[in-house]
Enzyme design. Structure first.
Site, PDB file in Angstrom:
ATOM      1  N   CYS A 133      -0.228  32.073   4.612  1.00 26.82           N
ATOM      2  CA  CYS A 133       1.231  31.956   4.432  1.00 26.82           C
ATOM      3  C   CYS A 133       1.989  31.753   5.750  1.00 26.82           C
ATOM      4  O   CYS A 133       2.942  30.962   5.809  1.00 26.82           O
ATOM      5  CB  CYS A 133       1.764  33.180   3.691  1.00 26.82           C
ATOM      6  SG  CYS A 133       1.047  34.728   4.233  1.00 26.82           S
ATOM      7  N   SER A 163       4.636  41.802   0.733  1.00 29.25           N
ATOM      8  CA  SER A 163       4.077  41.113  -0.440  1.00 29.25           C
ATOM      9  C   SER A 163       2.858  40.290  -0.062  1.00 29.25           C
ATOM     10  O   SER A 163       1.993  40.037  -0.903  1.00 29.25           O
ATOM     11  CB  SER A 163       5.134  40.240  -1.113  1.00 29.25           C
ATOM     12  OG  SER A 163       5.714  39.369  -0.166  1.00 29.25           O
ATOM     13  N   HIS A 246       8.510  35.893   4.983  1.00 22.66           N
ATOM     14  CA  HIS A 246       8.015  36.056   6.355  1.00 22.66           C
ATOM     15  C   HIS A 246       8.993  35.377   7.311  1.00 22.66           C
ATOM     16  O   HIS A 246       9.500  34.279   7.015  1.00 22.66           O
ATOM     17  CB  HIS A 246       6.654  35.374   6.534  1.00 22.66           C
ATOM     18  CG  HIS A 246       5.503  36.079   5.887  1.00 22.66           C
ATOM     19  ND1 HIS A 246       5.616  37.249   5.168  1.00 22.66           N
ATOM     20  CD2 HIS A 246       4.177  35.757   5.872  1.00 22.66           C
ATOM     21  CE1 HIS A 246       4.419  37.612   4.737  1.00 22.66           C
ATOM     22  NE2 HIS A 246       3.535  36.721   5.145  1.00 22.66           N
TER      23      HIS A 246
END
Ligand code: A2P
Length: 346
Positions: A133, A163, A246
């Site tokens: 990610c 998460s 993020h």
């Protein structure tokens, strides 16, 4: 009559943080589905997941026969992918794997849909890897700059939400927050130390060179996705008490000088990017105000580095579960259909 342009889609890890969003992204984007098969571990078999107006029963991956599956989206951890992704591929499915199990393999393309879709031209093992990610959002923001000005070095500090670690980590942040506000002990389980009201400079495992595995993923994956083996990447990964989204403080050095105005103009036209960059309070992206629940990679705080003649600073924020995982996986599946790259159904 069945429509040959509709596909049997399996979601492995359908009860997890990413899997749940995979289901909603497939639904939102009206992915052409003939049959949807949610899979998870034995403990979740028999549970129901929502898919639009339907409830679909979760099946046990261990006893599931993958014959007839066209596309399998995997997000159930590296060891599950290692064991089961090759079985799905051998049965004729194309696997889009969200774990790190195959990302560094030369014969597995590692693809960000906006950045290197051409890598989908060769899928020798029937497996495509979805990047980590943090790398994903970084690549969407930096690829346009790299292609026009040549990035030689990236210095990055991440501020990663819980998460990314999964459902249990989100529960831990919630429980610890409630516990501390009630003057109770936080009781860390998922993270080695308290995450509520804290920041933790540690993601993944510690390696011999002193970096963590999450930090080195940013190095290896960036080089592979940009086909730039010489690019220098120096990363510090930090977990912060944020649920979704993020953030990344990114400092780049380029071969050719790029001004802040040139970077802004380039990024305003870049696919998947939204520039939020006014020089006033609140006019920059944050996980809560912009990223959470949304698709784009948001870029702000674009400025020329006063400490380097060819340096540029950016602040990059995205929903790690959407563009960072589930959305990119579905976008890759869409590209396979558009490019007629699916073995069956196409
Ligand atoms: P389950 O809910 O049955 O444990 P998260 O990243 O949020 O922790 O979610 C992980 C996902 O991967 C869940 O859907 C979980 O299913 C699934 N999963 C974990 N281990 C396995 C396994 N050995 N076989 C199948 N699914 C697994």
């Amino acid at each position: 009559m069945t429509n040959p342009q509709e596909f049997v889609v399996a979601v492995v890890g359908a009860t997890g943080a990413v899997g749940e969003v995979m289901l909603s992204v497939l639904q939102e984007r009206k992915f052409p589905i003939k049959k949807l098969i949610p899979l998870a571990s034995e403990r979740s078999a028999g549970k129901q997941v929502d898919f639009g107006n339907h409830k679909i029963t979760v099946q046990d991956l261990a006893t599931f026969d993958p014959t007839g599956v066209d596309i399998a989206l995997f997000s159930a951890g590296g060891s599950t992918s290692k064991e089961y992704a090759p079985k799905f591929a051998a049965a004729g499915a194309i696997v889009i794997d969200n774990s790190s199990a195959f990302r560094s393999d030369d014969d597995v393309p590692l693809v960000v849909s906006e950045v290197n879709p051409e890598a989908l031209g060769s899928i020798p093992r029937g497996i495509i890897a979805n990047p980590n990610c943090s790398t994903m959002q970084l690549m969407v923001a930096l690829a346009p700059i790299h292609r026009a000005y040549g990035i030689t070095r990236i210095n990055i500090a991440t501020y990663q939400s819980v998460s990314g670690t999964g459902q249990k980590a989100m529960e831990e942040l919630g429980k610890q927050t409630a516990a501390i506000l009630s003057f109770q002990d936080p009781d860390p389980k998922v993270y080695p130390v308290q995450i509520a009201f804290n920041v933790i400079p540690h993601g993944g495992d510690f390696l011999e060179n002193g970096y963590t595995s999450e930090e080195m993923k940013l190095v290896w994956e960036t080089r592979k996705i940009l086909s730039a083996p010489d690019i220098q990447v120096n990363a510090t990964v930090v977990r912060v008490p944020v649920f979704y989204g993020h953030s990344e403080a990114v400092h780049i050095e380029t071969r050719d000088k790029i001004t802040a105005a040139q970077a802004r103009a380039l990024l305003e036209n870049a696919p998947g990017v939204e520039v939020v960059d006014e020089h006033k309070a609140g006019a920059y992206p944050t996980p809560v105000t912009h990223a959470s629940g949304n698709d784009p990679v948001y870029v702000g705080r674009i400025r020329e580095d006063i400490s380097h003649p060819r340096g540029l600073d950016l602040w990059v924020v995205s929903d790690n579960i959407r563009k960072g995982a589930a959305l990119n996986a579905v976008q890759l599946a869409e590209l396979l259909i558009d490019r007629k790259l699916l073995k069956k159904g196409a």
